[in-house]
Design a protein around this motif. Structure first.
Motif, mmCIF file in Angstrom:
data_model
loop_
_atom_site.group_PDB
_atom_site.id
_atom_site.type_symbol
_atom_site.label_atom_id
_atom_site.label_comp_id
_atom_site.label_asym_id
_atom_site.label_seq_id
_atom_site.Cartn_x
_atom_site.Cartn_y
_atom_site.Cartn_z
ATOM 1 N N LEU A 147 0.859 -1.181 0.000
ATOM 2 C CA LEU A 147 0.000 0.000 0.000
ATOM 3 C C LEU A 147 0.896 1.232 0.000
ATOM 4 N N ILE A 148 0.853 1.996 -1.087
ATOM 5 C CA ILE A 148 1.699 3.179 -1.235
ATOM 6 C C ILE A 148 0.839 4.417 -1.015
ATOM 7 N N PRO A 149 1.102 5.212 0.022
ATOM 8 C CA PRO A 149 0.235 6.350 0.347
ATOM 9 C C PRO A 149 0.266 7.421 -0.740
ATOM 10 N N LEU A 150 -0.900 7.990 -1.017
ATOM 11 C CA LEU A 150 -1.027 9.020 -2.044
ATOM 12 C C LEU A 150 -1.196 10.416 -1.465
ATOM 13 N N GLN A 182 0.322 11.593 1.494
ATOM 14 C CA GLN A 182 1.486 12.075 2.226
ATOM 15 C C GLN A 182 2.625 11.084 2.037
ATOM 16 N N PRO A 183 3.882 11.527 2.211
ATOM 17 C CA PRO A 183 5.008 10.600 2.062
ATOM 18 C C PRO A 183 4.962 9.497 3.111
ATOM 19 N N ALA A 184 5.470 8.337 2.744
ATOM 20 C CA ALA A 184 5.540 7.227 3.690
ATOM 21 C C ALA A 184 6.698 7.441 4.656
ATOM 22 N N PRO A 185 6.576 6.957 5.892
ATOM 23 C CA PRO A 185 7.715 7.020 6.820
ATOM 24 C C PRO A 185 8.889 6.224 6.263
ATOM 25 N N PRO A 186 10.124 6.662 6.515
ATOM 26 C CA PRO A 186 11.289 5.934 6.002
ATOM 27 C C PRO A 186 11.497 4.620 6.740
ATOM 28 N N ALA A 187 12.272 3.741 6.132
ATOM 29 C CA ALA A 187 12.589 2.460 6.761
ATOM 30 C C ALA A 187 13.504 2.687 7.959
ATOM 31 N N VAL A 193 11.438 -4.070 -3.986
ATOM 32 C CA VAL A 193 11.750 -2.923 -3.126
ATOM 33 C C VAL A 193 10.663 -1.872 -3.326
ATOM 34 N N VAL A 194 9.964 -1.532 -2.254
ATOM 35 C CA VAL A 194 8.806 -0.638 -2.342
ATOM 36 C C VAL A 194 9.026 0.618 -1.499
ATOM 37 N N PRO A 195 8.322 1.718 -1.822
ATOM 38 C CA PRO A 195 8.527 2.987 -1.105
ATOM 39 C C PRO A 195 7.579 3.158 0.082
ATOM 40 N N THR A 196 7.312 2.088 0.807
ATOM 41 C CA THR A 196 6.310 2.134 1.865
ATOM 42 C C THR A 196 6.610 1.076 2.922
ATOM 43 N N PRO A 197 6.244 1.338 4.181
ATOM 44 C CA PRO A 197 6.393 0.310 5.211
ATOM 45 C C PRO A 197 5.201 -0.635 5.286
ATOM 46 N N TRP A 198 4.155 -0.364 4.489
ATOM 47 C CA TRP A 198 2.934 -1.177 4.558
ATOM 48 C C TRP A 198 2.946 -2.189 3.418
ATOM 49 N N PHE A 199 3.504 -3.346 3.716
ATOM 50 C CA PHE A 199 3.624 -4.401 2.708
ATOM 51 C C PHE A 199 3.581 -5.760 3.386
ATOM 52 N N THR A 200 3.304 -6.790 2.584
ATOM 53 C CA THR A 200 3.288 -8.155 3.081
ATOM 54 C C THR A 200 3.331 -9.099 1.887
ATOM 55 N N LYS A 201 3.230 -10.410 2.154
ATOM 56 C CA LYS A 201 3.104 -11.415 1.099
ATOM 57 C C LYS A 201 1.876 -12.272 1.389
ATOM 58 N N SER A 202 1.294 -12.811 0.333
ATOM 59 C CA SER A 202 0.124 -13.669 0.514
ATOM 60 C C SER A 202 0.539 -14.999 1.144
ATOM 61 N N ASP A 203 -0.324 -15.513 2.013
ATOM 62 C CA ASP A 203 -0.029 -16.738 2.753
ATOM 63 C C ASP A 203 -0.442 -17.972 1.943
ATOM 64 N N PRO A 204 -0.297 -19.190 2.489
ATOM 65 C CA PRO A 204 -0.642 -20.394 1.719
ATOM 66 C C PRO A 204 -2.092 -20.461 1.261
ATOM 67 N N ALA A 205 -2.973 -19.667 1.867
ATOM 68 C CA ALA A 205 -4.362 -19.610 1.418
ATOM 69 C C ALA A 205 -4.594 -18.463 0.438
ATOM 70 N N GLY A 206 -3.523 -17.744 0.065
ATOM 71 C CA GLY A 206 -3.651 -16.614 -0.848
ATOM 72 C C GLY A 206 -4.110 -15.336 -0.174
ATOM 73 N N ARG A 207 -4.152 -15.328 1.160
ATOM 74 C CA ARG A 207 -4.644 -14.157 1.887
ATOM 75 C C ARG A 207 -3.507 -13.212 2.264
ATOM 76 N N ALA A 208 -3.830 -11.929 2.305
ATOM 77 C CA ALA A 208 -2.878 -10.912 2.760
ATOM 78 C C ALA A 208 -3.662 -9.832 3.491
ATOM 79 N N THR A 209 -3.145 -9.405 4.641
ATOM 80 C CA THR A 209 -3.815 -8.387 5.449
ATOM 81 C C THR A 209 -2.801 -7.340 5.881
ATOM 82 N N LEU A 210 -3.197 -6.074 5.803
ATOM 83 C CA LEU A 210 -2.344 -4.964 6.218
ATOM 84 C C LEU A 210 -3.158 -3.979 7.048
#
Length: 212
Positions: free
Chosen positions: A42-45, A47-52, A138-155
């Motif tokens: 999820l890349i914020p539109l 305001q800038p994302a907080p840095p890593a 490599v993404v410009p946001t701290p809000w990221f994840t990968k889909s699990d074995p059921a194909g689900r992803a939550t943020l």
């Protein structure tokens, strides 16, 4: 106010905004099987994302003459370690536009690391084991994840407008969509996706690498 102080202020403001939840389920349009290990960001539109944080470090190891994990996602500015936990030497490299590099032959037990400053897809290989491949997103946001074995992803992210980005090597191109997260209101966005054939080389006894 200098740029560093401004980033700190923005990070503090983001932390105080009401939290909202985003979830998705990713499936193969042909057969309905879950899509595993897809990256979701999820890349914020608004305001800038907080840095890593400088203390955050990811890891892509070599073991059994394979990379683990097969797909990794990090925020720009993150240091990634490449430990050799194998019984042979490895020579990790990438020719990707966002990060070209070489880590020349290093022995079992050795470790190299790099900071990935630029966003984009980095395809990894080993110069002496041609079948070895891995992907670093490599993404410009701290809000990221990968889909699990059921194909689900939550943020969970502050309420606001975002560009949703979904990537997987079996997608012809990334899935992108603008979404709005509202305070305390779950946002559910399932996707049925058309996938390319799985052409990854499979080796018997390759170990614990993730599949899809």
């Amino acid at each position: 106010m200098n740029s560093a102080a401004r980033l700190v202020l923005l990070a503090c403001l983001a932390a105080t905004l009401p939290a909202a939840e985003f979830s998705t389920t990713l499936t193969n349009a042909k057969g309905g099987d879950p899509l595993i290990e897809a990256t979701v960001a999820l890349i914020p539109l608004d305001q800038p994302a907080p840095p890593a944080p400088v203390t955050v470090q990811a890891e892509i190891e070599q073991e059994g003459q394979e990379f683990h994990g097969f797909i990794t996602i990090v925020q720009a500015g993150t240091r990634v370690a490449f430990p050799n936990r194998d019984t042979v030497q490895h020579h990790v490299y990438s020719l990707s536009k966002s990060k070209k590099f070489e880590l020349p032959l290093y022995n079992p037990g050795g470790q190299e690391s790099l900071v990935f400053e630029s966003t984009g897809l980095v395809t990894l290989g080993c110069n002496i084991h041609d079948w070895m491949i891995a992907y670093l997103v490599v993404v410009p946001t701290p809000w990221f994840t990968k889909s699990d074995p059921a194909g689900r992803a939550t943020l969970t992210a502050p309420a606001g407008r975002y560009r949703l980005e979904i990537w997987h090597p079996r997608l012809a191109k990334p899935v992108t969509e603008e979404i709005t997260l509202a305070d305390d209101t779950p946002s559910v966005h399932p996707f049925s996706l058309t996938l390319k054939p799985d052409r990854r080389i499979r080796r018997g006894g390759a170990g614990k690498s993730g599949g899809y």
